[in-house]
Scaffold this motif. Structure first.
Motif, PDB file in Angstrom:
ATOM      1  N   UNK A  21       0.836  -1.202   0.000  1.00  0.00           N
ATOM      2  CA  UNK A  21       0.000   0.000   0.000  1.00  0.00           C
ATOM      3  C   UNK A  21       0.874   1.257   0.000  1.00  0.00           C
ATOM      4  N   UNK A  22       1.928   1.260   0.809  1.00  0.00           N
ATOM      5  CA  UNK A  22       2.856   2.397   0.875  1.00  0.00           C
ATOM      6  C   UNK A  22       3.550   2.609  -0.476  1.00  0.00           C
ATOM      7  N   UNK A  23       4.006   1.527  -1.089  1.00  0.00           N
ATOM      8  CA  UNK A  23       4.707   1.641  -2.374  1.00  0.00           C
ATOM      9  C   UNK A  23       3.777   2.138  -3.484  1.00  0.00           C
ATOM     10  N   UNK A  24       2.527   1.691  -3.486  1.00  0.00           N
ATOM     11  CA  UNK A  24       1.564   2.192  -4.473  1.00  0.00           C
ATOM     12  C   UNK A  24       1.337   3.687  -4.304  1.00  0.00           C
ATOM     13  N   UNK A  25       1.137   4.122  -3.067  1.00  0.00           N
ATOM     14  CA  UNK A  25       0.928   5.543  -2.806  1.00  0.00           C
ATOM     15  C   UNK A  25       2.153   6.371  -3.169  1.00  0.00           C
ATOM     16  N   UNK A  26       3.345   5.864  -2.824  1.00  0.00           N
ATOM     17  CA  UNK A  26       4.567   6.606  -3.124  1.00  0.00           C
ATOM     18  C   UNK A  26       4.797   6.701  -4.626  1.00  0.00           C
ATOM     19  N   UNK A  27       4.598   5.599  -5.349  1.00  0.00           N
ATOM     20  CA  UNK A  27       4.780   5.629  -6.803  1.00  0.00           C
ATOM     21  C   UNK A  27       3.814   6.623  -7.442  1.00  0.00           C
ATOM     22  N   UNK A  28       2.576   6.630  -6.983  1.00  0.00           N
ATOM     23  CA  UNK A  28       1.587   7.574  -7.503  1.00  0.00           C
ATOM     24  C   UNK A  28       2.001   9.018  -7.208  1.00  0.00           C
ATOM     25  N   UNK A  29       2.393   9.299  -5.983  1.00  0.00           N
ATOM     26  CA  UNK A  29       2.767  10.669  -5.596  1.00  0.00           C
ATOM     27  C   UNK A  29       4.002  11.151  -6.351  1.00  0.00           C
ATOM     28  N   UNK A  58      13.483   4.922  -8.200  1.00  0.00           N
ATOM     29  CA  UNK A  58      12.503   4.701  -7.130  1.00  0.00           C
ATOM     30  C   UNK A  58      11.230   4.082  -7.690  1.00  0.00           C
ATOM     31  N   UNK A  59      10.750   4.627  -8.794  1.00  0.00           N
ATOM     32  CA  UNK A  59       9.524   4.091  -9.395  1.00  0.00           C
ATOM     33  C   UNK A  59       9.718   2.646  -9.841  1.00  0.00           C
ATOM     34  N   UNK A  60      10.831   2.356 -10.481  1.00  0.00           N
ATOM     35  CA  UNK A  60      11.096   0.993 -10.943  1.00  0.00           C
ATOM     36  C   UNK A  60      11.174   0.017  -9.774  1.00  0.00           C
ATOM     37  N   UNK A  61      11.827   0.419  -8.709  1.00  0.00           N
ATOM     38  CA  UNK A  61      11.949  -0.431  -7.533  1.00  0.00           C
ATOM     39  C   UNK A  61      10.587  -0.699  -6.895  1.00  0.00           C
ATOM     40  N   UNK A  62       9.789   0.351  -6.731  1.00  0.00           N
ATOM     41  CA  UNK A  62       8.462   0.186  -6.142  1.00  0.00           C
ATOM     42  C   UNK A  62       7.563  -0.665  -7.027  1.00  0.00           C
ATOM     43  N   UNK A  63       7.570  -0.420  -8.321  1.00  0.00           N
ATOM     44  CA  UNK A  63       6.722  -1.194  -9.230  1.00  0.00           C
ATOM     45  C   UNK A  63       7.145  -2.661  -9.285  1.00  0.00           C
ATOM     46  N   UNK A  64       8.447  -2.918  -9.184  1.00  0.00           N
ATOM     47  CA  UNK A  64       8.919  -4.301  -9.149  1.00  0.00           C
ATOM     48  C   UNK A  64       8.408  -5.003  -7.890  1.00  0.00           C
ATOM     49  N   UNK A  65       8.505  -4.339  -6.742  1.00  0.00           N
ATOM     50  CA  UNK A  65       8.030  -4.929  -5.489  1.00  0.00           C
ATOM     51  C   UNK A  65       6.522  -5.170  -5.530  1.00  0.00           C
ATOM     52  N   UNK A  66       5.791  -4.224  -6.100  1.00  0.00           N
ATOM     53  CA  UNK A  66       4.336  -4.355  -6.224  1.00  0.00           C
ATOM     54  C   UNK A  66       3.994  -5.558  -7.103  1.00  0.00           C
ATOM     55  N   UNK A  67       4.629  -5.662  -8.256  1.00  0.00           N
ATOM     56  CA  UNK A  67       4.323  -6.773  -9.164  1.00  0.00           C
ATOM     57  C   UNK A  67       4.728  -8.105  -8.550  1.00  0.00           C
TER      58      UNK A  67
END
Length: 81
Positions: A21-29, A58-67
């Motif tokens: 949830x944190x990574x989704x919000x951070x990537x969006x922001x 940062x975006x790539x790292x968060x999106x990788x963790x999300x996926x």
């Protein structure tokens, strides 16, 4: 011929992990801030021009963790890991 993936949906009521949830919000922001900054100023003056490699990292790292978490839950199927 296309590969067809058939899988059972897991329990839909299970909430997302706090980390996801944190990574989704951070990537969006971060994406929203970067887009707004780039539209407001010439690219040579915007903060994003200086920090674009870091922002994308940062975006790539968060999106990788999300996926990864979505794959583990069976909510995302892809041929590449």
């Amino acid at each position: 011929m296309a590969t067809v993936h058939i899988f059972a949906h897991p329990n839909q009521s299970e909430p997302l992990s706090p980390e996801l949830h944190h990574k989704l919000n951070r990537a969006h922001a971060v994406a929203q801030f970067t887009a707004t900054d780039m539209l407001r100023q010439p690219l040579s003056c915007s903060l994003s021009a200086l920090y674009m490699p870091y922002i994308l990292s940062y975006l790539a790292s968060d999106l990788h963790a999300i996926s990864q978490e979505l794959r583990e839950r069976g909510l995302l199927i892809s041929d590449d890991s």
